[in-house]
Structures are given as structure tokens and as C-alpha cells.
Design an enzyme around this catalytic site. Structure first.
Site, PDB file in Angstrom:
ATOM      1  N   PRO A 282      43.605  34.555  48.504  1.00 26.26           N
ATOM      2  CA  PRO A 282      43.452  34.586  47.044  1.00 26.26           C
ATOM      3  C   PRO A 282      41.992  34.598  46.600  1.00 26.26           C
ATOM      4  O   PRO A 282      41.144  33.921  47.182  1.00 26.26           O
ATOM      5  CB  PRO A 282      44.137  33.298  46.581  1.00 26.26           C
ATOM      6  CG  PRO A 282      44.118  32.392  47.762  1.00 26.26           C
ATOM      7  CD  PRO A 282      44.125  33.256  48.983  1.00 26.26           C
ATOM      8  N   GLY A 283      41.703  35.409  45.617  1.00 29.34           N
ATOM      9  CA  GLY A 283      40.369  35.435  45.013  1.00 29.34           C
ATOM     10  C   GLY A 283      40.500  35.113  43.531  1.00 29.34           C
ATOM     11  O   GLY A 283      40.197  34.015  43.063  1.00 29.34           O
ATOM     12  N   ARG A 284      41.017  36.097  42.800  1.00 25.45           N
ATOM     13  CA  ARG A 284      41.119  35.969  41.346  1.00 25.45           C
ATOM     14  C   ARG A 284      41.871  34.710  40.896  1.00 25.45           C
ATOM     15  O   ARG A 284      41.440  34.025  39.981  1.00 25.45           O
ATOM     16  CB  ARG A 284      41.866  37.195  40.804  1.00 25.45           C
ATOM     17  CG  ARG A 284      41.875  37.322  39.293  1.00 25.45           C
ATOM     18  CD  ARG A 284      42.763  38.484  38.855  1.00 25.45           C
ATOM     19  NE  ARG A 284      42.484  39.710  39.562  1.00 25.45           N
ATOM     20  CZ  ARG A 284      41.513  40.572  39.231  1.00 25.45           C
ATOM     21  NH1 ARG A 284      40.771  40.355  38.171  1.00 25.45           N
ATOM     22  NH2 ARG A 284      41.320  41.661  39.946  1.00 25.45           N
ATOM     23  N   ARG A 319      33.770  44.073  34.157  1.00 29.47           N
ATOM     24  CA  ARG A 319      35.208  44.356  34.237  1.00 29.47           C
ATOM     25  C   ARG A 319      35.752  45.186  33.071  1.00 29.47           C
ATOM     26  O   ARG A 319      36.491  46.143  33.301  1.00 29.47           O
ATOM     27  CB  ARG A 319      36.018  43.067  34.409  1.00 29.47           C
ATOM     28  CG  ARG A 319      35.667  42.314  35.717  1.00 29.47           C
ATOM     29  CD  ARG A 319      36.641  41.194  36.023  1.00 29.47           C
ATOM     30  NE  ARG A 319      37.963  41.700  36.305  1.00 29.47           N
ATOM     31  CZ  ARG A 319      38.976  41.682  35.475  1.00 29.47           C
ATOM     32  NH1 ARG A 319      38.890  41.111  34.309  1.00 29.47           N
ATOM     33  NH2 ARG A 319      40.138  42.214  35.818  1.00 29.47           N
ATOM     34  N   TYR A 323      37.140  48.534  34.643  1.00 33.39           N
ATOM     35  CA  TYR A 323      38.595  48.545  34.868  1.00 33.39           C
ATOM     36  C   TYR A 323      39.384  48.529  33.555  1.00 33.39           C
ATOM     37  O   TYR A 323      40.587  48.265  33.579  1.00 33.39           O
ATOM     38  CB  TYR A 323      39.020  47.301  35.651  1.00 33.39           C
ATOM     39  CG  TYR A 323      38.285  46.988  36.926  1.00 33.39           C
ATOM     40  CD1 TYR A 323      38.379  47.814  38.044  1.00 33.39           C
ATOM     41  CD2 TYR A 323      37.529  45.819  37.039  1.00 33.39           C
ATOM     42  CE1 TYR A 323      37.733  47.493  39.222  1.00 33.39           C
ATOM     43  CE2 TYR A 323      36.873  45.493  38.217  1.00 33.39           C
ATOM     44  CZ  TYR A 323      36.982  46.328  39.308  1.00 33.39           C
ATOM     45  OH  TYR A 323      36.351  46.001  40.474  1.00 33.39           O
ATOM     46  N   CYS A 350      22.422  50.017  26.654  1.00 37.07           N
ATOM     47  CA  CYS A 350      22.338  51.342  26.052  1.00 37.07           C
ATOM     48  C   CYS A 350      23.365  52.286  26.664  1.00 37.07           C
ATOM     49  O   CYS A 350      23.018  53.247  27.353  1.00 37.07           O
ATOM     50  CB  CYS A 350      20.924  51.879  26.236  1.00 37.07           C
ATOM     51  SG  CYS A 350      20.674  53.428  25.389  1.00 37.07           S
ATOM     52  N   TYR A 379      35.080  38.243  39.931  1.00 30.25           N
ATOM     53  CA  TYR A 379      34.503  39.572  39.715  1.00 30.25           C
ATOM     54  C   TYR A 379      33.657  39.590  38.435  1.00 30.25           C
ATOM     55  O   TYR A 379      33.651  40.563  37.689  1.00 30.25           O
ATOM     56  CB  TYR A 379      35.609  40.651  39.704  1.00 30.25           C
ATOM     57  CG  TYR A 379      36.538  40.492  40.887  1.00 30.25           C
ATOM     58  CD1 TYR A 379      36.087  40.785  42.162  1.00 30.25           C
ATOM     59  CD2 TYR A 379      37.828  39.965  40.744  1.00 30.25           C
ATOM     60  CE1 TYR A 379      36.901  40.582  43.272  1.00 30.25           C
ATOM     61  CE2 TYR A 379      38.644  39.763  41.849  1.00 30.25           C
ATOM     62  CZ  TYR A 379      38.173  40.068  43.099  1.00 30.25           C
ATOM     63  OH  TYR A 379      38.972  39.859  44.194  1.00 30.25           O
TER      64      TYR A 379
HETATM   65  C1  LIG Z   1      39.780  41.673  47.011  1.00 34.28           C
HETATM   66  C2  LIG Z   1      40.540  41.223  48.177  1.00 34.28           C
HETATM   67  C3  LIG Z   1      41.276  40.035  48.102  1.00 34.28           C
HETATM   68  C4  LIG Z   1      41.381  39.192  46.858  1.00 34.28           C
HETATM   69  O1  LIG Z   1      42.165  39.781  45.877  1.00 34.28           O
HETATM   70  P1  LIG Z   1      42.491  38.978  44.531  1.00 34.28           P
HETATM   71  O2  LIG Z   1      43.290  39.942  43.754  1.00 34.28           O
HETATM   72  O3  LIG Z   1      41.205  38.639  43.882  1.00 34.28           O
HETATM   73  O4  LIG Z   1      43.246  37.759  44.890  1.00 34.28           O
HETATM   74  C5  LIG Z   1      41.926  39.613  49.247  1.00 34.28           C
HETATM   75  N1  LIG Z   1      41.877  40.339  50.397  1.00 34.28           N
HETATM   76  C6  LIG Z   1      41.175  41.490  50.499  1.00 34.28           C
HETATM   77  C7  LIG Z   1      41.146  42.205  51.787  1.00 34.28           C
HETATM   78  C8  LIG Z   1      40.500  41.970  49.393  1.00 34.28           C
HETATM   79  O5  LIG Z   1      39.824  43.122  49.495  1.00 34.28           O
END
Ligand SMILES: *Cc1c(COP(=O)(O)O)cnc(C)c1O
Length: 426
Positions: A282-284, A319, A323, A350, A379
Site C-alpha cells: 500500500p502507498g496511497r 496530481r 491525472y 505559467c 504522490y
Molecule cells: C505504485 C505502486 C504501489 C502503490 O500503489 P498505491 O495505489 O499507492 O497503493 C505498489 N506497488 C507497486 C509495484 C507500485 O508501482
């Protein structure tokens, strides 16, 4: 409502984060200013961990690579998914144990693979070409590398095309139809010990069905690879769980994800007769909602639209421009005021595309008000630039009323930091 207990609250008409008044923060540190709530990171991590008690969570370092923030996650027990030598360097510096680091990447340099071999982290190998390069580097150093193969599962999640990573045409991974052959080859190669399988289908996914498709497809491959005699120790299904950026948007929780994934994972593992560890990246979800970007109103303009000109643009939060992302905005010094009009919040860059928020209902906005852009923790800062000659802003950590600076603001010297002017121009 945008308020979250013990995280984002309202007091005396002001926005409060982690017990700290945003108006006080702006008085002390100025704007633009990234502000992260430590407790919210810990709460998000623990919620995820509770939903997947037996899985390893590898934090996706690309979402936010501030060292203090990565240390907080390391303290909680996170591993890391890194996508470059720099992210590997930061993850190790943050105290994440090397056996819980997976080095990903679709176009790694030989130098990056050497660093993986020297530090002894695991590598997610993205192509047969890379597999051979890694074999050569590892065996020349008399090492054996624990690896996973990155699978392109050909699953299409409903998300923005720029964050969809598991489509057949995506640049990531080995096509799923060629994966079994690739394991056959990996087993034979010197210096290579295939013990894992990896995939990641995309990001900001708001529906659980792509995840059930993914786990089923990956377990099919686990079964075929196991039959070859490969002893897999882990299956890493990446991540992609979305968060609700918009009012009224509903996102699956880690528990919802777990309810879909774990029964399939357990049942099929048992049927195949393997005992493998599940890994999620998990990231987001861990960082997104922990952070706000505070920005001041420089100018108001009434033209075809009512424009609110603020001091942060896509140089600090790309973002929306990249996106078409929605970020909720609130006027931090007027959170109790009634809606007055529809405004479009724009940055100082600009470029026509430098729009942070389109057509939003806000209280009457005036010069010097503070606009808070919510959910900027994933991000956000890590994608910032110095475009238009703008030094990057500071990052602040708050926790139950305490305030720490975790990154100083850049200044004009930083615009010149690595530039050299040949003598003939002096
Ligand atoms: C970006 C990424 C993540 C994290 O994704 P989220 O949507 O931010 O949770 C996990 N694994 C890989 C390989 C990624 O490229």
C-alpha cells in the site's frame, strides 16, 4: 464532511490538523506548506495490518519518500517496495530491514542491480533480459539472489489510464502467458533463487472486483509454478486500493479488500498444498489522507470564472494537472462560514493546466485567506519540481498538538545548487 476525528477538525472557524491550528502554522512557517499528521499515518497502517494480520505490508516508497515519514512506517513494522536505487537508499536509511525490501523497476540499471546484490534485498525481476543481467552480476559476486518475477496479469481496473499498470499493453511485468516458462529458466540460472511472485494492477481503484480477478489469476500461476517444483515463499499482489478524494465517494477499506482476497488466497493455497506469505504494497491508502497542502490567496479575479490565485501550483502538487485528480479544498481560516459562490482555484505557474480545483463551492474568498488542499500525502511533495524558478516549500509533521519541521523550505541557492557556470560566462 471533510472532518476526521483526531485528524482534521474544526475549532473557532479554523481547520485543525493533529490538534494544531492551521492558521497558527501559517503564521509561523508561511505558505506554501505541506503538513502531515503522524498519528493518522500510524492509524492507517494499523487498520491495514488489522485487516491482513498475517501478511507483510511493504510500503510503496514512491508515494512519499520523506525520511521521517518512512521512519514512522518502519517503526510500525512496514517493509518497502522501492523503484530505484535512491528509494532503496532512503528505505535502508529509514531503518527498514533489507529482507523486507523488494526492489521493483521495469528498466533498472546494472548499477542498481549491483546495489541490490550488495545490500542483499529481494528483486522483482521485470523481464527475461533483466533476469540474465542479474544472474551475471550475482554470480560474479558469488551471491545468490532471492527474486520474484513481476507478472503482467492482464487485468483492467477501472481507474485513470495513467495509473493502470496491469493491462496487457502496459510496460510493466512479464506477460502472464510467458511466466511459467520464465520460472523454468530462472530455476536453471546461476545466482538466481526464485522464491516469489509479484504483480500490481494499478492505483486509486474503487471497486474490489479487479482484486478478486487478480488473486485468482495469480493463484493459477502459483499452482503451475509449484507443479514445476519451484518452492514459492511469497506472493506479492501489489496494491492500488483507492481512497475517497471526493465528497460522497465510497472506497473499499482494507477490510473489504481482505474479505475478497483472503478466502481465495487461503482456499487455493490449501488446495495447491503450499504455505506462502501474502505481501501487499500500500502507498496511497497509508499516506494520502494524512497530509494537507496549505496555500495562501495572492489574488482574486472575476473573469469568465471566479479565480482564486494561490501560491502553490502543479510545481508542488501535480496530481490535478497530470491525472485530472480531484482534491477537496477548504478555506482553512473560514471553515465555519457558509458557501458563498463557485470558485476555481489556480496556481501561480505559467501554464493553462495549472488548476488545482475546478468550480468549487466555497465561502466568500478574499486575498490572504488560506486554502487547504486535502489528501495531498501520496504522490504530492515527492512529485514536486522547481518549475518556473520556484524553490520547494517546507514539510511539517504534527502530532497531538506538537509541531516539527521535517524538511526545510528551499531558497534561491537551491535553484543554483548543482549548476556550474563555465569560466567564460563569469
Ligand atoms: C505504485 C505502486 C504501489 C502503490 O500503489 P498505491 O495505489 O499507492 O497503493 C505498489 N506497488 C507497486 C509495484 C507500485 O508501482
Amino acid at each position: 464532511m471533510f472532518t476526521i476525528k483526531n485528524h482534521l477538525e474544526k475549532r473557532n472557524g479554523h481547520l485543525i490538523i493533529g490538534g494544531v491550528d492551521t492558521v497558527d502554522l501559517v503564521e509561523e512557517f508561511g505558505t506554501p506548506l505541506y503538513v502531515t499528521n503522524e498519528q493518522r499515518i500510524r492509524d492507517n497502517y494499523r487498520r491495514y495490518h488489522q485487516a491482513f494480520p498475517e501478511a507483510d505490508l511493504y510500503y510503496a516508497a514512491k508515494a512519499n519518500n520523506n525520511l521521517t515519514i518512512m521512519r514512522i512506517l518502519a517503526q510500525e513494522g512496514a517493509g518497502a517496495d522501492v523503484f530505484s536505487d535512491g528509494e532503496l537508499y532512503l528505505a535502508l536509511l529509514a531503518g527498514i530491514p533489507r529482507e523486507k525490501i523488494l526492489f521493483n523497476g521495469n528498466s533498472k540499471t546494472d548499477r542498481e542491480l549491483e546495489m541490490a546484490v550488495e545490500t542483499g534485498v529481494r528483486v522483482s525481476v521485470d523481464s527475461l533480459d533483466e533476469l540474465h543481467t542479474l544472474s551475471r552480476i550475482a554470480s560474479s559476486q558469488k551471491k545468490t539472489m532471492d527474486i520474484a518475477l513481476r507478472v503482467n496479469p492482464d487485468v483492467s481496473p477501472v481507474t485513470h489510464p495513467k495509473i493502470s499498470t496491469g493491462l496487457k499493453t502496459s510496460k510493466f511485468g512479464i506477460p502472464h502467458k510467458e511466466v511459467v516458462e520464465a520460472y523454468k529458466e530462472a530455476v536453471e540460472l546461476e545466482g538466481i533463487n526464485p522464491i516469489g511472485m509479484h504483480c500490481h494492477i494499478g492505483s486509486q481503484i474503487l471497486d474490489t472486483s479487479p482484486f478478486s480477478e487478480t488473486i485468482n489469476r495469480m493463484m493459477d500461476l502459483v499452482e503451475q509454478v509449484t507443479r514445476l517444483g519451484v518452492e514459492l515463499e511469497f506472493l506479492d499482489i501489489g496494491s492500488g486500493l483507492g481512497i475517497p478524494y471526493k465528497k460522497g465517494e465510497v472506497a473499499p477499506t482494507p477490510q473489504d479488500l481482505s474479505d475478497i482476497v483472503l478466502p481465495i488466497f487461503r482456499k487455493r493455497s490449501q488446495a495447491i498444498g503450499v504455505d506462502i506469505k501474502l505481501v501487499i504494497e500500500p502507498g496511497r491508502y497509508l499516506l494520502g489522507d494524512t497530509t494537507i497542502l496549505l496555500t495562501s490567496v495572492n489574488t482574486m479575479k472575476k473573469a469568465a470564472k471566479k479565480f482564486v490565485g494561490v501560491d502553490a501550483g502543479f510545481n508542488l502538487l501535480i496530481r490535478p494537472a497530470m491525472y485530472d485528480s480531484y482534491h477537496h479544498v477548504v478555506v482553512a481560516n473560514k471553515v465555519a462560514a457558509p458557501v458563498s459562490s463557485i470558485y476555481t482555484v489556480v496556481g501561480p505557474i505559467c501554464e493553462t493546466g495549472d488548476i488545482l480545483a475546478h468550480d468549487r463551492e466555497l465561502p466568500a474568498v478574499e486575498k490572504d485567506d488560506i486554502v487547504a488542499i486535502l489528501d495531498a500525502g501520496a504522490y504530492g511533495f515527492c512529485m514536486s519540481s522547481q518549475y518556473n524558478g520556484r524553490p520547494r516549500c517546507a514539510e511539517i509533521l504534527v502530532n497531538e498538538g506538537k509541531v516539527d519541521v521535517i524538511r526545510k523550505a528551499e531558497n534561491f541557492d537551491d535553484l543554483m545548487a548543482k549548476q556550474l557556470v563555465p569560466a567564460r560566462f563569469l
